[in-house]
Enzyme design. Structure first.
Site, PDB file in Angstrom:
ATOM      1  N   ASP B  12      -2.862  -4.789   6.762  1.00 32.35           N
ATOM      2  CA  ASP B  12      -2.770  -3.326   7.109  1.00 32.35           C
ATOM      3  C   ASP B  12      -4.484  -2.607   6.948  1.00 32.35           C
ATOM      4  OD1 ASP B  12      -1.079  -3.298   4.799  1.00 32.35           O
ATOM      5  OD2 ASP B  12      -2.068  -2.368   3.533  1.00 32.35           O
ATOM      6  N   ASP B 131      11.647   0.906   1.391  1.00 34.48           N
ATOM      7  CA  ASP B 131      11.084   0.745   0.517  1.00 34.48           C
ATOM      8  C   ASP B 131      11.790   1.075  -1.217  1.00 34.48           C
ATOM      9  OD1 ASP B 131       8.998  -0.201   0.778  1.00 34.48           O
ATOM     10  OD2 ASP B 131       8.238   1.609   1.720  1.00 34.48           O
TER      11      ASP B 131
END
Lengths: 215, 258
Positions: B12, B131
């Site tokens: 990230d 997702d």
């Protein structure tokens, strides 16, 4: 100073190819990304990458007016085809309802197929994506310091079925054993991406940079 | 079968810095994306995924520089995701040296975007990130929907219908994250992963829930994934990629170790 020309005809990510050649070359080499036939004609070595579909690639080659320059380079100087840059050296691809390619070598580029399975019935994903082994089926200066069976990074849905056994320099197993590397005279071309294949790929590019163009 | 199953560490990146950075002793600056990438490459990572979590779109340009710097030094496939909305975003990242671009929210709100992106740049560089969250009760047959906003907003879209559609539209790969498992460290949702992997032609990367090496192996053996993605077990120095590969190989999974 030698010039290594990377053919830019708008097909895909060429930055990685340039980065990798710069990483393995030294001050004696200049890496030039170019769409100019004249610069290709003057280069000492030519790298011909490519991504996307065969039909688009062939159209782009002609739109950029690069067909003659590529054919001439492949007949005269150390020449490295990568991925689609290998497939379009062949005379015909099944892709896009059939595409006539450059026809420098005899063979056919075929689709792995929908519902593709191996001999034991296990489903195989298409595209063939990831690290697979390349078996070296003939000796070649570009295999220097690369172990037979080393893994390279692949991503493709079409594969080469070579017509002349003498053209085949490497094979890979994905459901079938297909031709993943070809070599003849001053031309060496691979289905996989040496610029994305870590140490083995960099070694191959290093070998290309120093190659005299003799098989 | 000689195609290796892939292990992909995910980093990230917030405003040009890796958050939840690695605690490798060799790394002087745990937040430097290039140092992290270099280290993972040395350990044998098969690909790297960078997820831009920068809140402000003004700072997105920073990510371009991150990708450029990494691509100059690390010669394995790089996937970049986060905030990809326009074809020009994809073009910019590919020019910076990314090999694949992961599209998530923009695909949900505009599925045709995936088709246009695959048509323009080729399927090989288009990853659709999905997702998924289970919407059926535990005793019922499994049913999952697409969620947005970090798993908070349901869309009503069935996951299996969605991945088949994305496959048809030209996605080259599906990055499948179980929002039920994400951050739990109890393992992938292998039931979901297997259903998706069997339903589509293209490779599936399992994501969400990895807490140990067995989970990675289970993602391949039970989830039938083509690749496994993990963040925290690698970041916090609990396991090295090389250990993960040795573990998987011992369980009969083909991995790249040469």
């Amino acid at each position: 100073m030698q010039t290594i020309a990377v053919v830019d005809y708008g097909m895909g990510n060429l930055r990685s190819v340039v980065n990798a050649l710069e990483a393995v070359g030294d001050k004696r080499y200049r890496v030039l990304l170019t769409s100019d036939p004249q610069q290709l004609a003057e280069a000492d070595r030519v790298v011909f990458p490519g991504q996307g579909a065969a039909g688009d690639c062939m159209r782009a080659i002609d739109e950029y007016g690069l067909r003659d320059a590529i054919v001439t380079a492949a007949a005269s100087r150390p020449f490295l085809g990568i991925c689609m840059g290998m497939q379009v050296l062949i005379d015909f691809s099944e892709e896009n309802q059939g595409t006539d390619c450059l026809g420098i070598f005899k063979g056919k580029v075929k689709y792995f197929g929908d519902g593709y399975r191996d001999q034991s019935g296990v489903k195989l994903k298409v595209p063939h994506m990831g690290w697979n082994r390349v078996t070296q089926v003939k000796s070649h200066p570009l295999w220097h310091s690369i172990d037979d069976g080393s893994r390279f990074y692949f991503v493709h849905s079409y594969y080469l079925e070579a017509q002349e056994p003498s053209l085949v320099a490497g094979t890979t197993d994905y459901g079938i054993r297909f031709t993943s590397v070809i070599a003849r005279d001053n031309v060496f071309a691979l289905q996989c991406h040496p610029e994305k294949s870590a140490d083995s790929g960099l070694q191959l590019l290093r070998n290309f940079v120093h190659w005299d163009g003799k098989a | 079968m000689t195609l290796a199953k892939r292990i992909i560490p995910c980093l990230d990146v917030d405003n040009g810095r890796v958050v939840k950075g690695v605690k490798f002793v060799e790394i002087r600056d745990a937040g430097d994306p290039v140092e992290n990438a270099r280290r993972y490459n040395l350990e044998g990572a098969d690909e790297l995924t960078f997820l831009d979590i920068t809140a402000s779109s003004d700072d997105r340009e920073t990510m371009v520089h991150v990708v450029e710097a990494v691509a100059r030094e690390v010669f394995i496939p790089l996937t970049v995701g986060g905030g990809i909305r326009e074809l020009s975003d994809i073009r910019r990242m590919l020019n910076a040296g990314a090999d694949k671009i992961s599209i998530n929210t923009a695909a949900v709100f505009n599925p045709e975007f995936v088709a246009r992106a695959a048509d323009k740049f080729g399927s090989q560089c288009i990853v659709v990130a999905v997702d998924a969250k289970r919407v059926s009760a535990p005793e019922e047959a499994g049913s999952w929907q697409i969620f947005t906003h970090g798993g908070r907003k349901p869309t009503g879209i069935d996951v299996l219908e969605w991945v088949e559609r994305m496959d048809r539209y030209g996605a080259g790969e599906i990055l499948l994250t179980s929002m039920d498992r994400d951050g739990t460290r109890i393992g992938f949702d292998n039931e979901l992963t297997r259903l998706v992997s069997r339903a589509i032609r293209v490779p599936v990367i399992a994501s969400g829930g990895v807490g140990n090496l067995q989970h990675l192996a289970d993602g391949i053996l039970e989830g039938e994934a083509d690749a496994v993605l993990a963040a925290s077990i690698f970041h916090f120095g609990e396991f090295r990629i090389s250990e993960a590969k040795a573990f998987m190989r011992a369980r009969g999974i083909e991995v790249r170790d040469d």
